[in-house]
Design an enzyme around this catalytic site. Structure first.
Site, PDB file in Angstrom:
ATOM      1  N   ARG A  28       0.836  -1.207  -0.032  1.00 20.46           N
ATOM      2  CA  ARG A  28      -0.136   0.021   0.012  1.00 20.46           C
ATOM      3  C   ARG A  28       0.816   1.181  -0.022  1.00 20.46           C
ATOM      4  O   ARG A  28       2.143   1.489   0.781  1.00 20.46           O
ATOM      5  CB  ARG A  28      -0.859   0.049   1.156  1.00 20.46           C
ATOM      6  CG  ARG A  28      -2.050  -0.933   1.292  1.00 20.46           C
ATOM      7  CD  ARG A  28      -3.149  -0.915   2.145  1.00 20.46           C
ATOM      8  NE  ARG A  28      -3.626  -2.205   2.302  1.00 20.46           N
ATOM      9  CZ  ARG A  28      -4.532  -2.709   1.204  1.00 20.46           C
ATOM     10  NH1 ARG A  28      -5.094  -1.885   0.252  1.00 20.46           N
ATOM     11  NH2 ARG A  28      -5.312  -3.816   1.205  1.00 20.46           N
ATOM     12  N   ASP A  29       0.445   2.197  -0.929  1.00 21.78           N
ATOM     13  CA  ASP A  29       1.376   3.436  -0.802  1.00 21.78           C
ATOM     14  C   ASP A  29       1.128   4.137   0.284  1.00 21.78           C
ATOM     15  O   ASP A  29      -0.017   4.341   1.091  1.00 21.78           O
ATOM     16  CB  ASP A  29       0.711   4.310  -2.067  1.00 21.78           C
ATOM     17  CG  ASP A  29       1.692   5.451  -2.416  1.00 21.78           C
ATOM     18  OD1 ASP A  29       2.062   5.474  -3.422  1.00 21.78           O
ATOM     19  OD2 ASP A  29       1.706   6.336  -1.644  1.00 21.78           O
ATOM     20  N   ASN A  86       5.263   6.727 -13.454  1.00 25.66           N
ATOM     21  CA  ASN A  86       5.655   7.761 -13.730  1.00 25.66           C
ATOM     22  C   ASN A  86       7.319   7.533 -13.855  1.00 25.66           C
ATOM     23  O   ASN A  86       7.953   6.705 -13.450  1.00 25.66           O
ATOM     24  CB  ASN A  86       5.651   8.701 -12.490  1.00 25.66           C
ATOM     25  CG  ASN A  86       4.376   9.248 -12.234  1.00 25.66           C
ATOM     26  OD1 ASN A  86       3.346   9.132 -13.104  1.00 25.66           O
ATOM     27  ND2 ASN A  86       3.929   9.027 -10.986  1.00 25.66           N
ATOM     28  N   HIS A  99       8.000   1.518 -10.549  1.00 25.48           N
ATOM     29  CA  HIS A  99       6.809   0.860  -9.651  1.00 25.48           C
ATOM     30  C   HIS A  99       5.634   1.230 -10.626  1.00 25.48           C
ATOM     31  O   HIS A  99       5.613   2.520 -11.104  1.00 25.48           O
ATOM     32  CB  HIS A  99       6.756   1.834  -8.210  1.00 25.48           C
ATOM     33  CG  HIS A  99       7.046   3.136  -8.210  1.00 25.48           C
ATOM     34  ND1 HIS A  99       8.175   3.814  -8.325  1.00 25.48           N
ATOM     35  CD2 HIS A  99       5.999   4.174  -8.178  1.00 25.48           C
ATOM     36  CE1 HIS A  99       8.134   4.909  -8.220  1.00 25.48           C
ATOM     37  NE2 HIS A  99       6.743   5.153  -8.159  1.00 25.48           N
ATOM     38  N   HIS A 101       1.491   2.423 -10.208  1.00 27.04           N
ATOM     39  CA  HIS A 101       0.611   2.604  -9.147  1.00 27.04           C
ATOM     40  C   HIS A 101      -0.506   1.820  -9.669  1.00 27.04           C
ATOM     41  O   HIS A 101      -1.056   1.842 -10.760  1.00 27.04           O
ATOM     42  CB  HIS A 101       0.396   4.160  -9.332  1.00 27.04           C
ATOM     43  CG  HIS A 101       1.347   5.232  -8.862  1.00 27.04           C
ATOM     44  ND1 HIS A 101       1.480   5.727  -7.698  1.00 27.04           N
ATOM     45  CD2 HIS A 101       2.695   5.531  -9.489  1.00 27.04           C
ATOM     46  CE1 HIS A 101       2.658   6.245  -7.669  1.00 27.04           C
ATOM     47  NE2 HIS A 101       3.275   5.976  -8.553  1.00 27.04           N
TER      48      HIS A 101
HETATM   49  P1  AMP Z   1       6.207   8.555  -7.832  1.00 32.29           P
HETATM   50  O1  AMP Z   1       6.036   9.662  -7.552  1.00 32.29           O
HETATM   51  O2  AMP Z   1       5.740   7.694  -8.992  1.00 32.29           O
HETATM   52  O3  AMP Z   1       7.594   8.169  -7.571  1.00 32.29           O
HETATM   53  O4  AMP Z   1       5.621   7.878  -6.418  1.00 32.29           O
HETATM   54  C1  AMP Z   1       6.167   7.340  -5.475  1.00 32.29           C
HETATM   55  C2  AMP Z   1       5.118   6.703  -4.542  1.00 32.29           C
HETATM   56  O5  AMP Z   1       6.073   6.224  -3.467  1.00 32.29           O
HETATM   57  C3  AMP Z   1       4.514   8.090  -3.742  1.00 32.29           C
HETATM   58  O6  AMP Z   1       3.052   7.880  -4.028  1.00 32.29           O
HETATM   59  C4  AMP Z   1       4.796   7.758  -2.416  1.00 32.29           C
HETATM   60  O7  AMP Z   1       3.447   8.091  -1.653  1.00 32.29           O
HETATM   61  C5  AMP Z   1       5.186   6.362  -2.206  1.00 32.29           C
HETATM   62  N1  AMP Z   1       5.985   5.903  -1.158  1.00 32.29           N
HETATM   63  C6  AMP Z   1       7.327   6.605  -0.955  1.00 32.29           C
HETATM   64  N2  AMP Z   1       7.837   6.038   0.132  1.00 32.29           N
HETATM   65  C7  AMP Z   1       6.740   5.078   0.462  1.00 32.29           C
HETATM   66  C8  AMP Z   1       7.006   3.764   1.737  1.00 32.29           C
HETATM   67  N3  AMP Z   1       7.959   3.772   2.299  1.00 32.29           N
HETATM   68  N4  AMP Z   1       5.981   3.003   1.393  1.00 32.29           N
HETATM   69  C9  AMP Z   1       4.966   2.962   0.682  1.00 32.29           C
HETATM   70  N5  AMP Z   1       4.911   3.970  -0.264  1.00 32.29           N
HETATM   71  C10 AMP Z   1       5.714   4.852  -0.551  1.00 32.29           C
END
Ligand code: AMP
Length: 113
Positions: A28-29, A86, A99, A101
């Site tokens: 989970r994010d 992204n 990753h 989403h």
């Molecule tokens: P992006 O902008 O596509 O790189 O998205 C990175 C995502 O990773 C964001 O939605 C963050 O909220 C999520 N994120 C960052 N650190 C963590 C973590 N430790 N556990 C879960 N999600 C994370």
């Protein structure tokens, strides 16, 4: 390598894992933008989508298959959801480990950016 998602893969950093197999892990994010907001990542480190070649086509296929199964498990398959990757700075990528989403559970905006 000091990569936060590699640390999640190794278990060094805790996360709310919803699925894992030999190739990928999903959790989970931490800052969800929708009622369901999961991240599907490869265990292997790829800095971004731009690192993938035809050789990794099977990996992307598997990530999408896992995302679709998770959408069914989370009950958003029927109502609809969004898969987003992204890529790079101007693509809005903050974490430099590939990753996918998986977002849903509310009406998402029709805007792409
Ligand atoms: P992006 O902008 O596509 O790189 O998205 C990175 C995502 O990773 C964001 O939605 C963050 O909220 C999520 N994120 C960052 N650190 C963590 C973590 N430790 N556990 C879960 N999600 C994370």
């Amino acid at each position: 390598m000091d990569c936060i998602f590699c640390h999640i893969v190794s278990g060094k950093i805790p996360s709310d894992i919803v699925y894992q197999d030999e190739k990928v892990i999903a959790f989970r994010d931490i800052n969800p933008q929708s009622p369901v907001h999961l991240l599907v990542i490869p265990r292997e480190h790829f800095t971004s989508l731009a690192d993938l070649t035809e050789k990794e086509a099977h990996l992307m296929g598997h990530m999408v298959g896992v995302a679709n199964q998770l959408a069914r498990d989370e009950g958003i398959s029927g109502t609809g959801y969004r898969l987003v990757i992204n890529c790079g700075k101007q693509g809005g990528q903050l974490v430099p480990h590939l990753h996918l989403h998986v977002m849903g559970g509310r009406q998402l905006s029709g805007q792409l950016g």
